[in-house]
Scaffold this motif. Sequence first.
Motif, PDB file in Angstrom:
ATOM      1  N   THR A 192      -4.724   9.056  -8.388  1.00  0.00           N
ATOM      2  CA  THR A 192      -3.818  10.121  -7.975  1.00  0.00           C
ATOM      3  C   THR A 192      -2.754   9.634  -7.005  1.00  0.00           C
ATOM      4  O   THR A 192      -1.556   9.900  -7.182  1.00  0.00           O
ATOM      5  CB  THR A 192      -4.614  11.273  -7.331  1.00  0.00           C
ATOM      6  N   VAL A 193      -3.176   8.920  -5.961  1.00  0.00           N
ATOM      7  CA  VAL A 193      -2.215   8.409  -4.985  1.00  0.00           C
ATOM      8  C   VAL A 193      -1.264   7.415  -5.638  1.00  0.00           C
ATOM      9  O   VAL A 193      -0.050   7.444  -5.416  1.00  0.00           O
ATOM     10  CB  VAL A 193      -2.950   7.753  -3.789  1.00  0.00           C
ATOM     11  N   GLY A 194      -1.822   6.529  -6.464  1.00  0.00           N
ATOM     12  CA  GLY A 194      -0.992   5.551  -7.151  1.00  0.00           C
ATOM     13  C   GLY A 194      -0.011   6.207  -8.109  1.00  0.00           C
ATOM     14  O   GLY A 194       1.131   5.748  -8.246  1.00  0.00           O
ATOM     15  N   THR A 206       1.381   9.095  -7.740  1.00  0.00           N
ATOM     16  CA  THR A 206       2.458   9.607  -6.892  1.00  0.00           C
ATOM     17  C   THR A 206       3.451   8.496  -6.574  1.00  0.00           C
ATOM     18  O   THR A 206       4.673   8.677  -6.657  1.00  0.00           O
ATOM     19  CB  THR A 206       1.892  10.184  -5.584  1.00  0.00           C
ATOM     20  N   PHE A 207       2.928   7.333  -6.217  1.00  0.00           N
ATOM     21  CA  PHE A 207       3.800   6.201  -5.896  1.00  0.00           C
ATOM     22  C   PHE A 207       4.637   5.788  -7.100  1.00  0.00           C
ATOM     23  O   PHE A 207       5.857   5.623  -6.987  1.00  0.00           O
ATOM     24  CB  PHE A 207       2.958   5.014  -5.429  1.00  0.00           C
ATOM     25  N   GLN A 252      -3.447   3.290   0.248  1.00  0.00           N
ATOM     26  CA  GLN A 252      -4.082   2.717  -0.944  1.00  0.00           C
ATOM     27  C   GLN A 252      -3.284   1.524  -1.451  1.00  0.00           C
ATOM     28  O   GLN A 252      -2.066   1.591  -1.593  1.00  0.00           O
ATOM     29  CB  GLN A 252      -4.193   3.767  -2.052  1.00  0.00           C
ATOM     30  N   THR A 273       0.853  -1.181   0.000  1.00  0.00           N
ATOM     31  CA  THR A 273       0.000   0.000   0.000  1.00  0.00           C
ATOM     32  C   THR A 273       0.891   1.234   0.000  1.00  0.00           C
ATOM     33  O   THR A 273       2.052   1.187   0.414  1.00  0.00           O
ATOM     34  CB  THR A 273      -0.915   0.043   1.238  1.00  0.00           C
ATOM     35  N   PHE A 274       0.331   2.341  -0.452  1.00  0.00           N
ATOM     36  CA  PHE A 274       1.034   3.621  -0.414  1.00  0.00           C
ATOM     37  C   PHE A 274       0.036   4.668   0.028  1.00  0.00           C
ATOM     38  O   PHE A 274      -1.004   4.843  -0.608  1.00  0.00           O
ATOM     39  CB  PHE A 274       1.603   3.981  -1.784  1.00  0.00           C
ATOM     40  N   GLN A 275       0.325   5.324   1.144  1.00  0.00           N
ATOM     41  CA  GLN A 275      -0.580   6.312   1.733  1.00  0.00           C
ATOM     42  C   GLN A 275      -1.994   5.741   1.870  1.00  0.00           C
ATOM     43  O   GLN A 275      -2.985   6.399   1.583  1.00  0.00           O
ATOM     44  CB  GLN A 275      -0.580   7.600   0.912  1.00  0.00           C
ATOM     45  N   SER A 335       4.467   8.988   7.363  1.00  0.00           N
ATOM     46  CA  SER A 335       4.163  10.086   6.446  1.00  0.00           C
ATOM     47  C   SER A 335       4.970   9.992   5.155  1.00  0.00           C
ATOM     48  O   SER A 335       5.956   9.249   5.061  1.00  0.00           O
ATOM     49  CB  SER A 335       4.463  11.431   7.122  1.00  0.00           C
ATOM     50  N   LEU A 336       4.583  10.808   4.178  1.00  0.00           N
ATOM     51  CA  LEU A 336       5.312  10.868   2.919  1.00  0.00           C
ATOM     52  C   LEU A 336       6.723  11.406   3.139  1.00  0.00           C
ATOM     53  O   LEU A 336       7.680  10.952   2.495  1.00  0.00           O
ATOM     54  CB  LEU A 336       4.573  11.754   1.920  1.00  0.00           C
ATOM     55  N   ASP A 380      -4.041   3.406 -11.096  1.00  0.00           N
ATOM     56  CA  ASP A 380      -4.041   3.449  -9.639  1.00  0.00           C
ATOM     57  C   ASP A 380      -4.474   4.804  -9.098  1.00  0.00           C
ATOM     58  O   ASP A 380      -4.499   5.004  -7.876  1.00  0.00           O
ATOM     59  CB  ASP A 380      -2.642   3.108  -9.100  1.00  0.00           C
TER      60      ASP A 380
END
Length: 311
Positions: free
Chosen positions: A264-266, A268-269, A133, A129-131, A185-186, A262
Amino acid sequence: MSTDPSTSKNKSMRIVAIILTRDESIHIERCIRSLPEVISEILVVDCGSNDDTVTKASRLGAKVIFHKWTNYASQFNWALTQLNDDTDWVLRIDADEYLTLTLANEIKTYFCKLECNDVNGIFFSRRMTFQGQLIRYGGIFPVRVLRLFRFGCGECENRWMDEHIKVIGPTIEFNGELIDDNLNSLTWWVDKHNKYASREAVDLLNLEYGFMPHDSVANLRGGSQAGMKRWLKEVVYFRLPGGFRALVYFFYRYFVRCGFLDGTVGSTFHFLQGFWYRYLVDAKVAEVRRYIKKNGCGIQEAIVKVLNIKV
């Protein structure tokens, strides 16, 4: 350390889970509680936590020992030397990971039936997962990882980054999944991956300069996903121009393997992990080379001066 499979037929399996920690207070309880009851012992190897990681782990019944950190591989392999001789199997799990209920039940059922006499290693599927998601696209997850192995038949690759467990003998695969779900956190993620980039730069420089023994699971013929990916990285990716290869890899993940799905969040990842991180690795490799050329020193001295890593 070796274990004769025939001696395991008339007794229950002793399975030890090894967790390496430092400041994992927000993860450690979830990780430990995900482990099935067939796990005989949980060994937490801490390298100097400043939070209540040790307190929480101890309260949940884990045995906690302390050891100075060099890198993941050396820390894990040292932990193996601390296990009792009656250990049968070892589970490697990180503090920010947890077993799905399906995988926990699969482990429980398999070892309760004592069906493992002819097997030395077991692969799981690992998702990330990332943030918050789950990453579903980009062609990178799930990845098959060997995390459960017979004591005395496996150890961690001696590498600075992206280390895998090497096992001698037959292996099987489970259907259940292991989830990597880091809750930090990021900013924490970026700081950690900056350190990761330095460590991966050491491994890439070693392919070029050969200042350390080359320990790798790279193998096209073994059928292992990790072996094939490592072969592609060391034989194909490594030979592409620095910087350009990061762009090619990102294009492949984001467009060819539909990483954009994925969201917006994906996105970013995929950008940070698939391009920024790999470009940073290449930039660090280039910086070390420039230092060598400018100062006329050896590779190991340059790594210490530029990356602050003693090899």
